[in-house]
Write a protein that holds these residues in place. Sequence first.
Motif, mmCIF file in Angstrom:
data_model
loop_
_atom_site.group_PDB
_atom_site.id
_atom_site.type_symbol
_atom_site.label_atom_id
_atom_site.label_comp_id
_atom_site.label_asym_id
_atom_site.label_seq_id
_atom_site.Cartn_x
_atom_site.Cartn_y
_atom_site.Cartn_z
ATOM 1 N N CYS A 52 0.858 -1.193 0.000
ATOM 2 C CA CYS A 52 0.000 0.000 0.000
ATOM 3 C C CYS A 52 0.894 1.242 0.000
ATOM 4 C CB CYS A 52 -0.920 -0.007 1.224
ATOM 5 S SG CYS A 52 -2.047 1.410 1.300
ATOM 6 N N PRO A 53 0.912 1.985 -1.075
ATOM 7 C CA PRO A 53 1.789 3.172 -1.108
ATOM 8 C C PRO A 53 1.459 4.212 -0.045
ATOM 9 C CG PRO A 53 1.023 2.592 -3.324
ATOM 10 C CD PRO A 53 0.246 1.752 -2.368
ATOM 11 N N GLU A 54 0.207 4.218 0.444
ATOM 12 C CA GLU A 54 -0.156 5.190 1.476
ATOM 13 C C GLU A 54 0.582 4.934 2.785
ATOM 14 O OE1 GLU A 54 -4.328 5.063 1.871
ATOM 15 O OE2 GLU A 54 -4.751 5.794 -0.166
ATOM 16 N N ALA A 55 1.001 3.671 3.008
ATOM 17 C CA ALA A 55 1.745 3.355 4.224
ATOM 18 C C ALA A 55 3.189 3.812 4.151
ATOM 19 C CB ALA A 55 1.697 1.846 4.490
ATOM 20 N N GLY A 56 3.635 4.298 2.993
ATOM 21 C CA GLY A 56 5.016 4.766 2.872
ATOM 22 C C GLY A 56 5.301 5.963 3.754
ATOM 23 N N GLU A 57 4.271 6.786 4.003
ATOM 24 C CA GLU A 57 4.477 7.954 4.863
ATOM 25 C C GLU A 57 4.791 7.532 6.294
ATOM 26 O OE1 GLU A 57 1.985 11.960 6.265
ATOM 27 O OE2 GLU A 57 1.140 10.540 4.796
ATOM 28 N N ILE A 58 4.061 6.516 6.783
ATOM 29 C CA ILE A 58 4.321 6.036 8.149
ATOM 30 C C ILE A 58 5.709 5.419 8.240
ATOM 31 C CG2 ILE A 58 3.585 4.381 9.893
ATOM 32 C CD1 ILE A 58 0.757 4.769 8.992
ATOM 33 N N ALA A 59 6.057 4.574 7.261
ATOM 34 C CA ALA A 59 7.371 3.929 7.279
ATOM 35 C C ALA A 59 8.488 4.962 7.224
ATOM 36 C CB ALA A 59 7.480 2.944 6.107
ATOM 37 N N ALA A 60 8.326 5.988 6.387
ATOM 38 C CA ALA A 60 9.355 7.028 6.306
ATOM 39 C C ALA A 60 9.462 7.792 7.618
ATOM 40 C CB ALA A 60 9.038 7.980 5.155
ATOM 41 N N SER A 61 8.312 8.078 8.257
ATOM 42 C CA SER A 61 8.342 8.779 9.545
ATOM 43 C C SER A 61 9.035 7.941 10.616
ATOM 44 C CB SER A 61 6.918 9.115 9.986
ATOM 45 O OG SER A 61 6.272 9.949 9.037
ATOM 46 N N VAL A 62 8.790 6.623 10.590
ATOM 47 C CA VAL A 62 9.429 5.749 11.577
ATOM 48 C C VAL A 62 10.935 5.713 11.357
ATOM 49 C CG1 VAL A 62 9.622 3.345 12.320
ATOM 50 C CG2 VAL A 62 7.374 4.355 11.962
ATOM 51 N N ARG A 63 11.356 5.646 10.103
ATOM 52 C CA ARG A 63 12.801 5.605 9.828
ATOM 53 C C ARG A 63 13.482 6.920 10.212
ATOM 54 N NH1 ARG A 63 10.773 3.727 4.808
ATOM 55 N NH2 ARG A 63 10.744 1.440 4.666
ATOM 56 N N ASP A 64 12.754 8.015 10.141
ATOM 57 C CA ASP A 64 13.354 9.310 10.437
ATOM 58 C C ASP A 64 13.383 9.640 11.921
ATOM 59 O OD1 ASP A 64 13.761 9.677 7.744
ATOM 60 O OD2 ASP A 64 11.876 10.795 7.448
ATOM 61 N N LEU A 65 12.702 8.857 12.764
ATOM 62 C CA LEU A 65 12.704 9.142 14.192
ATOM 63 C C LEU A 65 14.101 8.912 14.756
ATOM 64 C CD1 LEU A 65 9.313 7.570 15.338
ATOM 65 C CD2 LEU A 65 9.907 9.985 15.218
ATOM 66 N N PRO A 66 14.688 9.938 15.407
ATOM 67 C CA PRO A 66 16.085 9.789 15.851
ATOM 68 C C PRO A 66 16.261 8.879 17.060
ATOM 69 C CG PRO A 66 15.189 11.899 16.567
ATOM 70 C CD PRO A 66 14.132 11.270 15.715
ATOM 71 N N GLY A 67 15.217 8.716 17.891
ATOM 72 C CA GLY A 67 15.389 7.947 19.119
ATOM 73 C C GLY A 67 15.257 6.446 18.966
ATOM 74 N N LEU A 68 14.840 5.954 17.797
ATOM 75 C CA LEU A 68 14.632 4.522 17.598
ATOM 76 C C LEU A 68 15.900 3.884 17.049
ATOM 77 C CD1 LEU A 68 11.058 4.574 16.028
ATOM 78 C CD2 LEU A 68 11.706 4.235 18.408
ATOM 79 N N LYS A 69 16.339 2.830 17.743
ATOM 80 C CA LYS A 69 17.578 2.164 17.349
ATOM 81 C C LYS A 69 17.385 0.684 17.044
ATOM 82 C CE LYS A 69 20.327 5.303 20.201
ATOM 83 N NZ LYS A 69 21.294 5.433 21.321
ATOM 84 N N THR A 70 16.262 0.096 17.436
ATOM 85 C CA THR A 70 16.037 -1.335 17.252
ATOM 86 C C THR A 70 14.841 -1.560 16.334
ATOM 87 O OG1 THR A 70 14.592 -1.453 19.192
ATOM 88 C CG2 THR A 70 16.950 -1.797 19.557
ATOM 89 N N PRO A 71 14.777 -2.706 15.663
ATOM 90 C CA PRO A 71 13.596 -3.016 14.851
ATOM 91 C C PRO A 71 12.315 -3.104 15.672
ATOM 92 C CG PRO A 71 15.442 -4.417 14.216
ATOM 93 C CD PRO A 71 15.867 -3.698 15.456
ATOM 94 N N LEU A 72 12.419 -3.575 16.927
ATOM 95 C CA LEU A 72 11.233 -3.655 17.769
ATOM 96 C C LEU A 72 10.670 -2.267 18.059
ATOM 97 C CD1 LEU A 72 9.281 -5.324 19.462
ATOM 98 C CD2 LEU A 72 10.918 -5.215 21.360
ATOM 99 N N GLY A 73 11.562 -1.308 18.325
ATOM 100 C CA GLY A 73 11.106 0.061 18.548
ATOM 101 C C GLY A 73 10.434 0.649 17.321
ATOM 102 N N ARG A 74 10.960 0.340 16.135
ATOM 103 C CA ARG A 74 10.335 0.839 14.910
ATOM 104 C C ARG A 74 8.953 0.202 14.711
ATOM 105 N NH1 ARG A 74 15.617 -0.429 13.057
ATOM 106 N NH2 ARG A 74 16.945 1.432 12.884
ATOM 107 N N ALA A 75 8.835 -1.109 15.026
ATOM 108 C CA ALA A 75 7.542 -1.775 14.886
ATOM 109 C C ALA A 75 6.515 -1.167 15.840
ATOM 110 C CB ALA A 75 7.698 -3.270 15.152
#
Length: 435
Positions: A111-134
């Motif tokens: 779903c291309p609409e979910a790309g905004e959420i994924a990009a926002s999660v990747r840009d969050l500076p405090g997240l370092k683990t895949p679990l935190g991103r999930a």
Amino acid sequence: AISCWPFKNAEDTCKRRPTVPGSNPGCITSALRDPMSMERTNLLNMAKLSIKGLIESALSFGRTLDSDYPPLQQFFVVMEHCLKHGLKVKKSFLGYNKSLWGPLEMVEKLCPEAGEIAASVRDLPGLKTPLGRARAWLRLALMQKRLADYLRLLITRKDLLSDFYDNSAVMVEEEGAVIVGLLVGLNVIDANLCVKGEDLDTQVGVIDFSMYLKNDIDDYRSGERNGQVAAILDQKNYVEELNRQLNSSVHGLQGRVDNLEKSNSKLIEELAIAKNNIIKLQEENHQLRNENTIILIKAQQQLEVCLLQCPDVENELVVQVSMKQEMDLAMKLLEKDIHEKQDTLIGLRHQLDEVKAINVEMYTKMQTSDDGMKQKNDMITRLEEKTNQITATMKQLEQSDKDLLSQTRTLTMSFVKCASTDTENQYKLVKDISF
């Protein structure tokens, strides 16, 4: 994953748990022999209780939910357990781990609409683990009210899920479809979750069963506690809203101060430029006034000189006018004389033509008459002499005409040359020519 359910025995579990589509409630023996099936059933029941409790409490709460709301926290813990169930162990250079972020990241491709959420999660500076991103992804999808839609797209792609889950996982079996259907009801609640400042990497997801096992006393206490929590949350929301308004006011005032400082600096620069321009204009005005004064003095002097010379100039002008009139009269007389001589010349030419005609006639008569030969010869001789005389006279007249024209031209040129030098001599010369 959850491996047990807090009931007295397996029979009580089969009696109390809801019927899952495609399952057989009477097969207690097969359920006991299949731990994965029991775990799926327990997770489904927990998801039902968590979602139902969250919706009921949110509707009774009547406000936007935040990260500190306990039923919302438990919902994310239950969803995390559901998504982790049957997750394959991935081998990496750091060892073996279960990456919950992998299947959720695949939603971006479906779903291309979910790309905004994924990009926002990747840009969050405090997240370092895949679990935190999930965990951040789940919270953003809930705030967007698209969590059920995204997970529905994910469970329909069994070919992609097989890379991340075992065949008996919740997301692969029918329980996953039921949970996704239950998530649709969460679209009625509003949540405002601060993902950026929350520590999502190190949180421990433990299900609090006491929230779902309540009696009357607990209900009463929980009601009082919920009231206290609601009052505290009201105060917290009020303080946060007031703080937000003050911050916005401060930012607005700061922006206005910055704009005023910039405009003030620009006005100061423009004022300095205007002052310099005024000084330059004053200097130019003073210089122009001096020049105007000098020009005025010179003009007055020239006017005075002109006034002194005006009588002489007028006399000279009168003399020049009279001389011009006399010259015009002399030119008219010369033209008249020339016209008369031209008329005389024309008459002589006519006489010459008549003589020539008579000569021709006499010559013809001479051929016919031999008797009057001598007389005619004498007559011809006299006529020729007369013709020669007339021709000489005509030449003299033409020469005199040419002399008159040359004299006229010479006089005109001498008049032009002497017009500004000797007025009296010119006047006498024109008079002599005229008379």
